[in-house]
Motif scaffolding. Structure first.
Motif, short mmCIF file in Angstrom:
data_model
loop_
_atom_site.label_atom_id
_atom_site.label_comp_id
_atom_site.label_asym_id
_atom_site.label_seq_id
_atom_site.Cartn_x
_atom_site.Cartn_y
_atom_site.Cartn_z
N ALA A 1 -1.11 10.38 -1.89
CA ALA A 1 -2.32 10.91 -1.25
C ALA A 1 -1.95 11.85 -0.12
O ALA A 1 -2.53 12.94 0.02
N GLU A 2 -0.97 11.47 0.65
CA GLU A 2 -0.55 12.29 1.79
C GLU A 2 -0.03 13.65 1.34
O GLU A 2 -0.17 14.65 2.05
N ALA B 1 -7.90 1.62 3.72
CA ALA B 1 -7.22 2.85 4.17
C ALA B 1 -8.28 3.91 4.38
O ALA B 1 -9.39 3.82 3.85
N VAL C 1 -3.60 10.18 6.45
CA VAL C 1 -4.02 8.92 5.83
C VAL C 1 -3.64 7.81 6.79
O VAL C 1 -2.53 7.83 7.34
N ILE D 1 0.89 -1.18 0.00
CA ILE D 1 0.00 0.00 0.00
C ILE D 1 0.92 1.22 0.00
O ILE D 1 1.78 1.34 0.87
N ILE E 1 -4.23 6.60 -3.70
CA ILE E 1 -3.60 5.54 -2.90
C ILE E 1 -3.38 4.31 -3.79
O ILE E 1 -4.30 3.87 -4.47
N THR F 1 -3.61 3.44 7.60
CA THR F 1 -3.82 2.05 7.20
C THR F 1 -3.56 1.20 8.44
O THR F 1 -3.31 1.75 9.52
N VAL G 1 -8.83 8.36 4.83
CA VAL G 1 -8.21 9.67 4.59
C VAL G 1 -9.02 10.75 5.30
O VAL G 1 -10.25 10.72 5.26
N VAL H 1 0.74 5.22 0.24
CA VAL H 1 -0.15 6.36 0.48
C VAL H 1 0.58 7.69 0.27
O VAL H 1 0.00 8.75 0.51
#
Ligand SMILES: Cc1cc2nc3c(=O)[nH]c(=O)nc-3n(C[C@H](O)[C@H](O)[C@H](O)COP(=O)(O)OP(=O)(O)OC[C@H]3O[C@@H](n4cnc5c(N)ncnc54)[C@H](O)[C@@H]3O)c2cc1C
Ligand code: FES
Ligand code: FES
Lengths: 628, 306
Positions: free
Chosen positions: A226-227, A270, A235, A221, A287, A237, A272, A223
Motif C-alpha cells: 500500500a505504501e 489501519a 499509512v 499487518i 494492506i 497502524t 491511509v 502495509v
C-alpha cells in the motif's frame, strides 16, 4: 477512463468543466465547485441533505450521476440567498427557530422551497407530505412546519413581512421570550462549514481499513504494498503510535487502531492518506492483515459466566463496571409487602443517527502544534488524551471543535481523531477523513442494550416498600462512557419515588459487539423503562389509576434519594398534573377499560398516518374533494 | 461506490444497442439509478466496477406517452412522478396516482422509472403490482442481425422471482402497455415503518368499476405485493365480487375468502391482519371514488376502514 465534458448552468452561471464519469452530481458540486451548502447525510437517497433543483425539479444529488446534469440548470442552496439577503423561507426558518444542529437545514429549506413553488397554498398536511424525503434528527419537525406555514402566509400576503422579524425581546430581556438563534442565518443559508465541508491547500484524503472479525488476534499487518502505491502519502497502524496508546472516558482501554487483536466488526486496523479518496480506498485493498480468529462473545450475560471468552486481559470477568447500591433491607421490605412483582425488561442498541456523519481534519501547524478539527463533544478531554498518545506536551496539541451536525452523545468519543493526528504527523500535510453513513453506523458507539430484572414489593394502597433491580448492559468491545452510564442508571433506578428499601446492581459488560457509549439520557432510559413499566403493571394488579400510584409514591420537596441526594424542590407532582390534563386522561385503573379507550377523541391525539393531502388541494388554497 | 470508466447517454435505441454491442459483457443499463447507486454501497454490493454504464433515459421512444380509449402506452423510462403530474394519465390509470404518492418521496419519484422498478424485480416494488392490476404487457427489444426486434409479454410472466425476470442478455424493456380504465375508482394501500421513503411490508392496488347507479360491481382488479416473491393478482376475489351488489357484508365475505397469501418468512400473523384490513379499506375507497351509492357503504364501515 473517459472524462465527461460537462456544460451546465449552476446557480445562474454557465460552467464548462471536465468531470469523472463515476462522479455523482453531489460530488461535483461539493468537491469540484466547492458549493458545500448541500451535504451528504447518507449517500443513498434516504435523508435529503443533498437536495438540489435540476431544471427546477427538486432531486437528490447523491443519486444522480453527474452526466445526468448535462445541459441542465442546477440550483443549490447557495442560489437562494445569492445577494446575501435571505429568502422569505430562510427568514421564516430563522424566526421559527427551525434549525438546531443545522445539518439537515439546507436540504430542508430546498424541499420547503419546492413545496411552496408547487403549491403556494399548501396546508400543513401537504407540507409534511412534500417534506417527506428529508430527515431531521434534532427539531422534531414541528418548528420546521411552523416555519413553512409562516413563509407561506407572508408570501401570500396573509401576514405582513414584519412577521418574519424578531418581535418580543427588548433591552437584553430574554427569559420567557421568543429569541431568534444567532447561528440560524449561517445554517439556513448553507454557509456554515462543518468539518466535512472544510478543505485545506495540499490536503490528503483518509480511508480506514476496518476489521471483518468480531474477535481475532492480529498475526501480522503488512502495509508495504500500500505504501508503495502511486498517490499514497502515508499509512499508519498502531505501530506508529509514539506514546502511550489508549483512550476512553473512564478507562483508557481503546487503542487508536487495533493493537494485537480486534474486538469488534468495524474496528479500525489501519488508515491511509492519499491524494484522493479513491486512491486511498484502493490502497486499503493492498494492506495484508493476517488474523487468527478467537471465540467471540455476543451476549452480556454469557460474558459474565466463568469460562467465557475474555475481551480485555485486564478484566478477566469481562466486567467494565459494577455499581451496587444498598438502602435498608429489601428482603424485609418484600416480607412486609402485600404484593411482590417480578418482571424482566430488555432494551436494544440504538444508533444516534445524527445527520452529520463523523468527519475531521488534522494538520501540523508552523509551530509544530498538532491540530485536530472535528465535531467532538469533548475537546478538552481529547486534547489531554491525544497528548499522551502522541507523546507531546499539551501545548503542542490543539483541538478545534467544528460545528456539530448532531451528536446526542455519540460524538463524545475520540474514535478517529488519533488516526488523523498520526497521519498529519507522518505526512506533514493536512489530512481529512469523512465517514460514510455505513461507516458511522458500523464503527461508532450505540446506546447500551440492557436486560433488567426488577422485583418490587408494594402495599395494597400502592406504597412501594422495596425495589430490587439487577441491570446487565452490553457495553460492547470498549469502555467508552460505560462506567458513567452505569452510575447514572443506578442513581435513577428507583425513579423519583420514595422507597425505603432499595437494592440496585448495574453491570456494564465487555462483549464483542459494537461499543456502547453516551446517548442522551445516559442510562436513565433503560432503568426508567423498567421502573415505569413495572408501576403500570402494579397499578393494574392493585386496581389503581397509573397517575395515582405515581402520586402516592412521588418524592416531594426536601426528599432524599436512595443515593442520599437531598432535593430542594421536586416538580414531579406538577409534571404529573400537567401530563394528565394535556393527555385528556380517562381516570381509573388500567383494567376498567375494555378494548376501547374514551380518551382518544381530542385534538391532541394524532390521526392515523396517511398520504394524499395533495389530492384534496386545488392549488389555490381551497379543497377539491373531501379530505379522505 | 459505483465506479465506471465510461458513462454513455445514447440518444436513440439504435445508439443504445450499438453501445451495448460494443461493450458486450462489460456494461450495465441504468435509468433513474435509484436502485443501482444504493446497491453499490457497503453492506450490499460494496464497491462495484462496471466499465460502461449505459443510461437509457434520454431515448425519446422510452419517454413516450400515448393514451387512447383502450390502451395506454408508457415508455420504460417514464418517471413515477408523471402519474401525479399528468392528469390525463392519472385518469386513464386510476390506481397509479394513489400508488405514486406512496412511492419513495417527491424527489426520488422525479428520477425513478417504471422500467427500473419492473426490471429490478423487488418483491417490495410498488408500481409493479399497481401496473399488474392494470393488466400491463411489456415490450422488450433487442438487436438481432442488425435489426431491432421486439417481443411482448404480460408483466405477470416477465417476473419470475425476487430480482429475477425473463429479460434476455442484450435486451431492453422499451414500453409498458396497460388497459385504459377511465371511470374506475382506484386506490393503493401501503404500510411500512414510516410514510415516506419506506419499503412496503404489504401493498395492495385496487381498481373498481361500478354500474351506472353505483350499486353493483361491474369489474374489480386487485394485485397484492410485499408478502410473496412476486406480485399476485387476486383473481378469486375479483371473480367473487364481479356482478354482485356492493354491501358491507359482501366485502367482509370477500376479505375473508380463505386464500393463503402471505409467503413472507417474518411477521406472518401481522401481515395477514394487514391484508384483510387493506382489502376492506382498498375496496371501500376505490368504490367511493368509482361513485358508490351511499346505501352500499354503512357509516360504521367507513369509520372503521375509510
Ligand atoms: C430512498 C429510496 C426510496 C425508495 N422507495 C421506493 C418505494 O417506495 N417503492 C418502490 O417500489 N421502490 C422504491 N425505491 C426503489 C427504486 O426507486 C425503484 O425501484 C425505481 O423504480 C427504480 O428505477 P430506476 O430507474 O431508478 O432504476 P435503476 O437503478 O436505473 O435500474 C434498476 C435496474 O433495472 C434495470 N433497468 C432499468 N431500466 C431498464 C430498461 N429500460 N431495460 C432493461 N433494464 C432496465 C437496470 O439495469 C437495473 O438493473 C426507493 C429507492 C430509494 C433509494
Ligand atoms: S439523500 Fe442524498 S445524501 Fe442523503
Ligand atoms: S437541525 Fe435537523 S438534523 Fe439537526
Amino acid at each position: 477512463m473517459v472524462d465527461l465534458r460537462l456544460e451546465a448552468t449552476v446557480n445562474g452561471r454557465k460552467i464548462s468543466r471536465t468531470a469523472k464519469p463515476h462522479q455523482r452530481l453531489l460530488d461535483f458540486i461539493r468537491d469540484d465547485l466547492n458549493l458545500t451548502g448541500n451535504k451528504e447525510g447518507c449517500g443513498a437517497g434516504e435523508c435529503g441533505t443533498c437536495s438540489v433543483f435540476v431544471d427546477g425539479v427538486l432531486m437528490k444529488s447523491c443519486l444522480l450521476p453527474v452526466a445526468k446534469a448535462q445541459g441542465a440548470q442546477i440550483d443549490t442552496i447557495e442560489s437562494l440567498a445569492k445577494t446575501g439577503e435571505l429568502s422569505v423561507l430562510q427568514k421564516a426558518f430563522h424566526k421559527a427557530g427551525a434549525s438546531q444542529c443545522g445539518y439537515c437545514i439546507p436540504g430542508m429549506v430546498m424541499a420547503a422551497t419546492a413545496a411552496l413553488r408547487i403549491n403556494p397554498f399548501a396546508d400543513r398536511e401537504e407540507i409534511k407530505e412534500r417534506l417527506g424525503g428529508n430527515i431531521c434528527r434534532c427539531t422534531g419537525y414541528q418548528k420546521i412546519f411552523d416555519a413553512v406555514e409562516l413563509a407561506r402566509d407572508v408570501q401570500n400576503g396573509r401576514l405582513p413581512a414584519t412577521a418574519l422579524l424578531e418581535t418580543d425581546t427588548e433591552d437584553g430581556e430574554v427569559i420567557g421570550k421568543n429569541v431568534r438563534r444567532i447561528d440560524a442565518p449561517s445554517k439556513v443559508s448553507g454557509k456554515l462549514k462543518y468539518a466535512g465541508d472544510m478543505t485545506m491547500p495540499g490536503m490528503l484524503h483518509v480511508q480506514v481499513l476496518r476489521s471483518p472479525h468480531a474477535h481475532a488476534r492480529i498475526v501480522s499487518i503488512d502495509v508495504s504494498a500500500a505504501e508503495a502505491m502511486d498517490g499514497i502519502e502515508g499509512v499508519v497502524t498502531s505501530a506508529d503510535v509514539p506514546g502511550q496508546d489508549g483512550f476512553g472516558v473512564f478507562v483508557h482501554d481503546q487503542p487508536v487502531m487495533a493493537r494485537g487483536k480486534v474486538r469488534y466488526v468495524g474496528e479500525a486496523v489501519a488508515a491511509v492518506a492519499a491524494e484522493d479518496a479513491m486512491t486511498a480506498k484502493r490502497a486499503l485493498a493492498a494492506i495484508k492483515v493476517v488474523y487468527a480468529p478467537l471465540a467471540p462473545v455476543f451476549d452480556a450475560e454469557e460474558a459474565m459466566r466463568p469460562g467465557a471468552p475474555v475481551v480485555h486481559d485486564y478484566a478477566p470477568d469481562n466486567i467494565t463496571k459494577h455499581i451496587p447500591i444498598r438502602v435498608g433491607d429489601v428482603e424485609k421490605g418484600f416480607a412486609e409487602s402485600d404484593l411482590v412483582l417480578e418482571e424482566t425488561y430488555s432494551t436494544q442498541a440504538i444508533e444516534h443517527a445524527y445527520l452529520e456523519p463523523e468527519a475531521g481534519l488534522s494538520y501540523v501547524d508552523p509551530d509544530g502544534v498538532v491540530v485536530v478539527v472535528s465535531p467532538s463533544q469533548n475537546i478538552t478531554h481529547h486534547r489531554h488524551m491525544l497528548a499522551r498518545i502522541i507523546a507531546k506536551p499539551i501545548s503542542k496539541v490543539r483541538f478545534i471543535m467544528s460545528p456539530v451536525g448532531g451528536g446526542f452523545g455519540g460524538k463524545e468519543d475520540m474514535i478517529y481523531q488519533g488516526m488523523l493526528a498520526l497521519l498529519a504527523m507522518k505526512t506533514q500535510r493536512p489530512v481529512r477523513l469523512v465517514f460514510t453513513r455505513e461507516e458511522s453506523i458500523i464503527s461508532t458507539a450505540k446506546r447500551h442494550p440492557s436486560r433488567t430484572t426488577l422485583r418490587m414489593g408494594l402495599m395494597r394502597d400502592g406504597r412501594i416498600r422495596a425495589l430490587d433491580m439487577r441491570m446487565v448492559c452490553d457495553g460492547g468491545a470498549y469502555g467508552l462512557s460505560t462506567e458513567g452510564v452505569m452510575r447514572k442508571a443506578a442513581i435513577l433506578a428507583a425513579g423519583p419515588y420514595v422507597i425505603p428499601n432499595v437494592k440496585v446492581d448495574t453491570y456494564g459488560i465487555y462483549t464483542n459487539n459494537t461499543p456502547s457509549g453516551a446517548f442522551r439520557s445516559f442510562g436513565a432510559l433503560q432503568t426508567a423503562f423498567a421502573t415505569e413499566s413495572h408501576l403500570d403493571i402494579a397499578a393494574e394488579r392493585l386496581g389503581l389509576d397509573p397517575f395515582q400510584i405515581r402520586r402516592i409514591n412521588a418524592m416531594r420537596d426536601g426528599a432524599t434519594t436512595h443515593t442520599k441526594a437531598k432535593l430542594g424542590t421536586v416538580s414531579l407532582t406538577r409534571a404529573l398534573d400537567a401530563a394528565e390534563k394535556a393527555s385528556g386522561w380517562e381516570a381509573g385503573s388500567p383494567t376498567m377499560r375494555g378494548g376501547t379507550r374514551g380518551d382518544l377523541a381530542h385534538d391532541d391525539v394524532r390521526p392515523a398516518v396517511s398520504l394524499g393531502a395533495r389530492f384534496a388541494a386545488d392549488g389555490k388554497g381551497g379543497k377539491q374533494e373531501a379530505a379522505e | 461506490m459505483l465506479i465506471c470508466d465510461e458513462y454513455l447517454t445514447p440518444a436513440s435505441l439504435t445508439e443504445a444497442f450499438a453501445a451495448m454491442a460494443q461493450h458486450r459483457g462489460r456494461y450495465r443499463v441504468v435509468a433513474g439509478c435509484t436502485d443501482t447507486l444504493p446497491w453499490a454501497r457497503e453492506g450490499r454490493a460494496g464497491d462495484v466496477n462496471i466499465p460502461a454504464l449505459i443510461d437509457i433515459t434520454k431515448i425519446p421512444e422510452l419517454n413516450e406517452l400515448r393514451i387512447d380509449e383502450r390502451r395506454v402506452r408508457l415508455g420504460a423510462a417514464t418517471p413515477i412522478q408523471r402519474f401525479l403530474d399528468d392528469a390525463a394519465l392519472g385518469h386513464a390509470l386510476p390506481a397509479t396516482p394513489r400508488c405514486a404518492v406512496w412511492f419513495a418521496d417527491d424527489q426520488i419519484r422525479a428520477q425513478a422509472t417504471i422500467g427500473g422498478n419492473i426490471v429490478n424485480a423487488s418483491p417490495a416494488a410498488d408500481i409493479t403490482p399497481c401496473l399488474a392490476a392494470h393488466d400491463a404487457t411489456l415490450e422488450l427489444a433487442s438487436l438481432q442481425g442488425g435489426k431491432i426486434v421486439k417481443r411482448t409479454m404480460p408483466l405477470g410472466e416477465f417476473l419470475t422471482g425476487p430480482g429475477k425476470t425473463q429479460l434476455a442478455d442484450g435486451e431492453l424493456l422499451t414500453a409498458v402497455e396497460c388497459d385504459a380504465l377511465p371511470g374506475y375508482g382506484g386506490s393503493f394501500e401501503k404500510v411500512g415503518h414510516r410514510r415516506s421513503l419506506v419499503i412496503s411490508v404489504v401493498c395492495l392496488a385496487v381498481l373498481v368499476k361500478l354500474d351506472a347507479e353505483g350499486r353493483k360491481f361491474d369489474d374489480v382488479r386487485l394485485a397484492i405485493a410485499g408478502i410473496r416473491p412476486i406480485p399476485r393478482r387476486l383473481r378469486e376475489i375479483e371473480d367473487f365480487l364481479r356482478s354482485k351488489t356492493l354491501t358491507g357484508a359482501l366485502l367482509e365475505e370477500a376479505a375473508d375468502l380463505p386464500l393463503d397469501l402471505v409467503q413472507s418468512r417474518t411477521r406472518q400473523e401481522y401481515r395477514r391482519d394487514v391484508v384483510r384490513g387493506f382489502l376492506m379499506r382498498g375496496l371501500i375507497s376505490a368504490a367511493k371514488r368509482a361513485g358508490a351509492h351511499p346505501d352500499g357503504l354503512t357509516t360504521a364501515m367507513e369509520a372503521a376502514y375509510g
